[in-house]
Design an enzyme around this catalytic site. Structure first.
Site, PDB file in Angstrom:
ATOM      1  N   GLU A  85       0.827  -1.215   0.000  1.00 19.08           N
ATOM      2  CA  GLU A  85       0.000   0.000   0.000  1.00 19.08           C
ATOM      3  C   GLU A  85       0.859   1.262   0.000  1.00 19.08           C
ATOM      4  OE1 GLU A  85      -3.480   2.150   2.668  1.00 19.08           O
ATOM      5  OE2 GLU A  85      -3.293  -0.029   2.706  1.00 19.08           O
ATOM      6  N   LYS A 280      -7.645  -0.404  11.160  1.00 16.11           N
ATOM      7  CA  LYS A 280      -7.023  -0.915   9.941  1.00 16.11           C
ATOM      8  C   LYS A 280      -5.757  -0.131   9.640  1.00 16.11           C
ATOM      9  CE  LYS A 280      -6.280  -1.087   5.304  1.00 16.11           C
ATOM     10  NZ  LYS A 280      -5.438  -0.205   4.481  1.00 16.11           N
ATOM     11  N   ASP A 296       3.396 -14.384  11.910  1.00 15.68           N
ATOM     12  CA  ASP A 296       2.084 -14.719  11.359  1.00 15.68           C
ATOM     13  C   ASP A 296       1.139 -13.524  11.498  1.00 15.68           C
ATOM     14  OD1 ASP A 296      -0.395 -15.736  10.710  1.00 15.68           O
ATOM     15  OD2 ASP A 296      -0.171 -17.591  11.865  1.00 15.68           O
ATOM     16  N   HIS A 393      -1.937  10.812   0.227  1.00 13.86           N
ATOM     17  CA  HIS A 393      -2.133   9.463  -0.292  1.00 13.86           C
ATOM     18  C   HIS A 393      -2.144   9.456  -1.817  1.00 13.86           C
ATOM     19  CE1 HIS A 393      -3.476   5.297  -0.285  1.00 13.86           C
ATOM     20  NE2 HIS A 393      -4.382   5.636  -1.195  1.00 13.86           N
TER      21      HIS A 393
END
Length: 439
Positions: A85, A280, A296, A393
């Site tokens: 991202e 998130k 993990d 962004h």
């Protein structure tokens, strides 16, 4: 349309690819070359990657970036991040630089307890089961000694085993709830091996327990498995500074920014729709470091989101306040991580990432990962409450759009300069690129 196949796993890698291409990519003449172009030219390294999972046909690359200038407990770190991202690494780096000049990040491991459970069914009197458990508990630990001896040498092992009555939730359902310390290991194989031994000892001993009636002797083991919910494997990371120092931009009033920032955190505390996106963003930073260090990230994600819901409502993982003129921002999060075992000793880039982090212990890695999440959240909230998230962004996303339309180096140079003073949107980039090409 696909078609079934028998014995796929027994085919060679080349034969697997031939079947995939013939079955699914008949019209895509470049499919096979795309698959093969990601093979590593180093045959030994490629074989290592092939053997990580089953039915490997190629490698799937993610960028590995680094975010420098992280001062954590007065020790400077450059943090590796594996993520696709755009803007995540840039945002983390910006946060690191901002807090470097304000004392850096403080991090503390609060606890390191991990959990595993033996789930079983028992149709009988609970009092008898409790007596049986009390009598058999030392044997459960004793018969696991061949499994635990090496872990105990490192200071880990079984911490406790409890019998839990879950019959209010499910008929005849009970569990052995065990806690473990695995030190620098992730501990999954260790914990699961112990649990399976508990189950075997427990079931066999029930057959000869005199107080049990015939039916009570037949304890049914449903499954033995570790839990990825680790609310007692906790780490806290925090930053603080005088409110007056909370801005490095003359256009941002630090007092107003602090209040707006805290309000944004408070909204994520009470509004689940916002909290999910808020968290998130935290996981953008956390997952990237977890992946880079061979841990993990799916287990971490599951445990973290369960922890965010522990009050019965999904909430923010970070918190903020102003107290006596000081701004405080912190995160408390469950992280079960390891620095030995798994991919940490196999994947060359994982080994390099851990070396970059000064060969951390599991506790040190917990602190670093928590800091990455906090830094990411600070950067996101700072943008959201000041310029807005899209300005930075979309500028990072500009290169992705240009690559999508196969812009040349010259076109990229001109358009990057153009969008320094223009708003980046997908349509605006396409229009500017087409205009440049027409000219």
């Amino acid at each position: 349309m696909g078609k079934p196949i028998s014995g796929f796993s027994k085919l060679s890698k080349s034969k697997k690819i031939d079947w995939i291409v013939d079955t699914y990519f008949a019209k895509n003449k470049s499919a096979k070359s795309i698959i093969k172009q990601y093979w590593n030219s180093n045959e030994k390294l490629q074989q290592l990657h092939d053997e990580f999972i089953e039915n490997t046909i190629t490698n799937y690359y993610l960028p590995l970036g680094v975010a420098p200038n992280f001062l954590i407990n007065n020790k400077l770190h450059t943090i590796p991040m594996a993520i696709e991202e755009s803007s995540v690494v840039a945002a983390a780096s910006k946060s690191a630089k901002f807090w470097l000049e304000r004392g850096g990040f403080k991090a503390t491991v609060l606890s390191t307890t991990k959990v595993g459970q033996v789930h079983f069914l028992f149709d009988g009197q609970f009092e008898k089961l409790q007596d049986f458990f009390n009598s058999i508990k030392p044997k459960l630990i004793e018969e696991s000694k061949p499994i635990t001896k090496n872990m105990e040498k490192r200071g880990g092992g079984i911490l406790d085993i409890e019998l839990r009555d879950k019959t209010e939730d499910l008929q005849n359902y009970y569990q052995l709830h065990a806690t473990f310390e695995t030190k620098d290991a992730m501990g999954a194989n260790f914990i699961n091996s112990c649990l399976e031994q508990f189950a075997k000892t427990f079931k066999n001993a029930a057959l000869t327990f005199e107080a049990f009636s015939g039916e009570e002797k037949n304890i049914e083991i449903v499954m033995s498995i570790l839990s990825n919910y680790v609310p007692e494997c906790l780490v806290k990371a925090e930053v603080s500074c005088p409110v007056s120092e909370l801005s490095d931009d003359n256009s941002i009033n630090p007092e107003a920014f602090a209040k707006k920032f805290i309000q944004a955190v408070n909204i994520a505390e009470v509004e689940p729709f916002r909290a999910v996106t808020h968290n998130k963003g935290i996981m953008n930073g956390i997952d990237a470091v977890v992946l880079a260090t061979g841990n993990d990230f799916r287990a971490v994600e599951a445990g973290v989101h369960a922890y965010a819901s522990r009050t019965g409502k999904y909430r923010s993982l970070t918190h903020a306040k102003i107290e006596n003129g000081i701004f405080y921002f912190w995160i408390e999060i469950p992280l079960a991580l390891g620095t030995i075992g798994g991919l940490t000793g196999l994947h060359p880039l994982v080994k390099l990432s851990l070396e970059l982090l000064h060969h951390p212990t599991a506790k040190e890695l917990m602190q670093i990962v928590a800091v990455a999440g906090l830094a990411q959240n600070f950067a996101a909230l700072r943008s959201l409450t000041t310029t807005g998230i899209q300005e930075g962004h979309m500028k990072m996303h500009l290169m992705n759009i240009l690559n999508q339309f196969e812009a040349t180096d010259t076109e990229k140079t001109k358009l990057i300069e153009h969008f320094k003073t223009h708003v980046v949107t997908h349509s605006a980039v396409v229009e500017a690129l087409n205009s440049l090409r027409r000219a």
